[in-house]
Structures are given as structure tokens and as C-alpha cells.
Design a protein around this motif. Structure first.
Motif, PDB file in Angstrom:
ATOM      1  N   THR A 243     -11.993  10.103   3.570  1.00  0.00           N
ATOM      2  CA  THR A 243     -12.076   8.663   3.775  1.00  0.00           C
ATOM      3  C   THR A 243     -12.652   8.024   2.518  1.00  0.00           C
ATOM      4  N   TYR A 244     -13.129   6.780   2.642  1.00  0.00           N
ATOM      5  CA  TYR A 244     -13.611   6.067   1.452  1.00  0.00           C
ATOM      6  C   TYR A 244     -14.542   4.942   1.882  1.00  0.00           C
ATOM      7  N   ARG A 245     -15.651   4.815   1.168  1.00  0.00           N
ATOM      8  CA  ARG A 245     -16.543   3.689   1.424  1.00  0.00           C
ATOM      9  C   ARG A 245     -16.164   2.555   0.484  1.00  0.00           C
ATOM     10  N   TRP A 246     -15.907   1.394   1.046  1.00  0.00           N
ATOM     11  CA  TRP A 246     -15.506   0.246   0.241  1.00  0.00           C
ATOM     12  C   TRP A 246     -16.649  -0.299  -0.591  1.00  0.00           C
TER      13      TRP A 246
ATOM     14  N   ARG B 162     -11.641  -0.581 -10.312  1.00  0.00           N
ATOM     15  CA  ARG B 162     -11.136  -1.537  -9.342  1.00  0.00           C
ATOM     16  C   ARG B 162      -9.808  -1.070  -8.758  1.00  0.00           C
ATOM     17  N   GLU B 163      -9.031  -0.389  -9.595  1.00  0.00           N
ATOM     18  CA  GLU B 163      -7.732   0.115  -9.134  1.00  0.00           C
ATOM     19  C   GLU B 163      -7.904   1.151  -8.039  1.00  0.00           C
ATOM     20  N   GLU B 164      -8.929   2.000  -8.186  1.00  0.00           N
ATOM     21  CA  GLU B 164      -9.187   3.021  -7.172  1.00  0.00           C
ATOM     22  C   GLU B 164      -9.585   2.368  -5.848  1.00  0.00           C
ATOM     23  N   VAL B 165     -10.468   1.403  -5.926  1.00  0.00           N
ATOM     24  CA  VAL B 165     -10.900   0.706  -4.711  1.00  0.00           C
ATOM     25  C   VAL B 165      -9.712   0.011  -4.046  1.00  0.00           C
ATOM     26  N   LYS B 166      -8.883  -0.622  -4.833  1.00  0.00           N
ATOM     27  CA  LYS B 166      -7.711  -1.322  -4.306  1.00  0.00           C
ATOM     28  C   LYS B 166      -6.757  -0.348  -3.615  1.00  0.00           C
ATOM     29  N   GLU B 167      -6.580   0.817  -4.215  1.00  0.00           N
ATOM     30  CA  GLU B 167      -5.701   1.844  -3.646  1.00  0.00           C
ATOM     31  C   GLU B 167      -6.193   2.294  -2.273  1.00  0.00           C
ATOM     32  N   TRP B 168      -7.507   2.498  -2.141  1.00  0.00           N
ATOM     33  CA  TRP B 168      -8.060   2.943  -0.866  1.00  0.00           C
ATOM     34  C   TRP B 168      -8.095   1.824   0.166  1.00  0.00           C
ATOM     35  N   ARG B 169      -8.306   0.593  -0.283  1.00  0.00           N
ATOM     36  CA  ARG B 169      -8.284  -0.530   0.649  1.00  0.00           C
ATOM     37  C   ARG B 169      -6.917  -0.669   1.316  1.00  0.00           C
ATOM     38  N   ALA B 170      -5.880  -0.272   0.595  1.00  0.00           N
ATOM     39  CA  ALA B 170      -4.523  -0.323   1.155  1.00  0.00           C
ATOM     40  C   ALA B 170      -4.355   0.674   2.293  1.00  0.00           C
ATOM     41  N   LYS B 171      -5.301   1.626   2.407  1.00  0.00           N
ATOM     42  CA  LYS B 171      -5.252   2.636   3.470  1.00  0.00           C
ATOM     43  C   LYS B 171      -6.210   2.278   4.612  1.00  0.00           C
TER      44      LYS B 171
END
Length: 342
Positions: A259-262, A276-285
Motif C-alpha cells: 500500500t502507500y501512505r499519501w 511528486r510523480e511517485e505520489v501521483k502514481e499511487w494516488r491513482a490507485k
């Protein structure tokens, strides 16, 4: 789940998705979605209150990890089974059935909080529902699960213990000692690692020389499985299997939930270690719209109902905040209560 290292991530077929949704049914599925939105709304409000200086101590938010919290806690019997939580555990407590009023009051140091305002964000416990609480020590709840599991075994109960911790905890000594002891004694414990990709600022790629944390299970002769932690149904499926295994008397399981913590590790984290790209990628999930879309496709939910559920969660959190703010401060004369045993 076989007794060997994981060689991939547990993912669901369309057929299995349908089976799981049918077994949950429309009413329960909608309740789960409601709880997801409630966790998200609660964490957002907690973050706001921290910024306003209305909460005490530090804070570790679990925004983005709702799929793991609900998937795991739905698969066991909250109130009957046991939960051992960790410092990023607000969502797990709410998924277990905890009340927003008591949690909000605890954050604000009020007498009506779960720990009478003495525990704060990192130490929520709800003993009446067998939520044995969390603590600020990394992996601190892991060794306690051996005691809980042994108690269950000696009482010949059908209960199990779900212990949840982060990826950083799996590099500590107590993690290995506990898995070894639980394996030797064949204890009814589910070890659930929320791998949100970072232990504070250390990425899992730099902290481990293995592909999957679940591979460590083979060293102790127990099953290990990795699952997409942002897929509620997949987590529910895997934890359900581990729970059935534990109740049969077949012992513990190690589950790694990806999973991922925002947000940052804590509210003081400047997050310079990720892009920021990594965060954006995980937010899409995002696990919430992901589960909602499944319900829409299964004709269990409409877009209007989904919006109504979200708004209801926002209103409930705001109402519970009013309750918490109006709650009394602890009486200074009770300051030593709970510090020493009688």
C-alpha cells in the motif's frame, strides 16, 4: 497459501471478485464503503486539527491505506478476535468498529477519549472490543501477539489475533523472534505487514535485499503471501484464508500488504525522499474509488448513492468533533490513575 516463499502478488480473477462480492452481499458491501469514507474523513479532520494546534503530540496518518484496514478487519471477527495495532493505526481502529467520538476526544486529550485523553494519536485502545491498542515503539505490538496467541491456545478458544505493523518493523529483532516462537508453538496469529514503501524516510528498496517481505515466512516454516493492499477484496480474501487456517489450529501466517501512505511519516516530515510523480502514481490507485467502482459494476451502488455516503461521513466526523470539543478535560487529581497497578 502454500508453505513456501511468495513468488508474486496475490491478485483476484474476475470470477473470484464476483464470488467475494456475492458472499458479502449489498448491505455489508455498502457498510464497508461507508467505513472507508469515514476513515478518510476522520484522518482529514485529524490533520486539520493538528495544523490548528488542537491535538497533542505527533500524528501518523493512514490516508491511502483504507483498503488494507477494512480488508483485514472485515475478514476477522472484531469484538471476538483480538487486534494489536501500531502508531499509524487510526484507520485500523475505525475499521475494527471503533467510534469516531471517542477517538476524536482522545486526540484532543479529553476525558471521554478511549484512554481518557492520556494516550493520544499513537496509543488508541478499545479493550471492550478486544482492540488491545497500539504504541509508539516500532513493532511494539508484535511480541505481544505471542502472549495473546498462547492465551487463546491454552483456553482452547476459536479466537485469533491479528497484529498489524509497518515494513520498518520487519527489520527488528522482535519480529523474527516472534515469528519463530509463533511457528514453534503453532499459535493462531496473523502477522499483517502494511508495506507502505517507507519506514520513515528509508525506502523498502534500500532496506531489504529480497523482493518481497513475505518471503521471510519460509525461514519459520509458515505461509507467506503478498497482496495488493489497495484492493479491499484481495486483502479480504487473503486474510480470510489466514483466519480459517489459524482457527483450524494450523498456526500463523505472514501477510505483506502493498500500500502507500499519501502523507509523510508524521506531520513534521518534509517528504524530501520521494517524488511528486511517485505520489501521483499511487494516488491513482486510491482504494476507495476502486472498491466503489466494483460496487457500481455489480449494481450495488449508484453514483448518487456514493456521493451521499461520502457526504454522510463528512457530517458524522464534524458532529463528533463538536462532541469532542465540548467534552471535559481530565481532572488533574486523577493524573496518577493507570500509572501503577493496585
Amino acid at each position: 497459501m502454500e508453505n513456501k516463499p511468495s513468488n508474486g502478488i496475490h491478485r483476484l480473477t474476475k470470477k473470484r471478485e464476483k464470488e467475494l462480492l456475492n458472499s458479502l452481499g449489498p448491505e455489508r458491501s455498502l457498510n464497508i464503503l461507508e467505513r472507508m469514507y469515514l476513515i478518510r474523513a476522520f484522518e482529514g479532520k485529524a490533520e486539520e486539527l493538528y495544523g490548528l494546534g488542537k491535538t497533542h503530540g505527533t500524528m501518523h496518518l493512514s490516508i491511502g491505506q483504507e483498503g488494507t484496514a477494512l480488508g483485514a478487519c472485515t475478514a476477522v471477527q472484531s469484538g471476538h478476535d483480538y487486534l494489536l495495532n501500531h502508531h499509524r493505526g487510526h484507520g485500523n481502529c475505525l475499521a475494527w468498529g471503533g467510534g469516531v467520538e471517542a477517538m476524536m476526544a482522545e486526540f484532543m486529550g479529553k476525558e471521554t477519549g478511549y484512554c481518557r485523553g492520556r494516550g493520544g494519536s499513537m496509543h488508541i485502545a478499545d479493550v471492550e472490543r478486544n482492540n488491545l491498542g497500539a504504541n509508539g515503539i516500532v513493532g511494539g505490538g508484535i511480541p505481544m501477539s505471542v502472549g495473546v496467541g498462547l492465551s487463546i491456545q491454552l483456553r482452547a478458544s476459536d479466537q485469533i489475533c491479528l497484529t498489524i505493523f509497518g515494513d520498518g518493523a520487519t527489520n527488528t529483532g522482535p519480529f523474527h523472534e516472534t515469528l519463530n516462537m509463533a511457528s514453534i508453538w503453532n499459535l493462531p496469529v496473523i502477522f499483517l505487514c502494511e508495506n507502505n514503501q517507507y519506514a520513515m524516510s528509508m525506502s523498502v528498496e534500500r532496506a531489504f535485499n529480497i523482493e518481497l517481505i513475505s518471503q521471510r515466512a519460509c525461514a519459520y516454516g509458515i505461509p507467506g503471501v503478498t497482496v495488493d493492499g489497495n484492493d479491499f477484496l484481495a486483502v479480504y480474501d487473503v486474510v480470510s484464508s489466514a483466519a480459517e487456517r489459524a482457527r483450524r489450529g494450523d498456526g500463523p501466517t505472514l501477510i505483506e500488504s502493498l500500500t502507500y501512505r499519501w502523507r509523510g511519516h508524521s506531520r513534521s516530515d518534509r517528504q524530501l525522499y520521494r517524488t511528486r510523480e511517485e505520489v501521483k502514481e499511487w494516488r491513482a490507485k486510491d482504494p476507495i474509488p476502486r472498491f466503489a467502482e466494483r460496487l457500481i459494476q455489480a449494481n450495488m451502488l449508484t453514483e448518487d448513492e456514493r456521493e451521499s455516503i461520502k457526504n454522510k461521513a463528512d457530517r458524522e466526523v464534524q458532529e463528533d468533533l463538536v462532541y469532542a470539543e465540548a467534552s471535559p478535560e481530565p481532572d488533574v487529581t486523577t493524573i496518577m490513575e493507570g500509572v501503577y497497578a493496585d
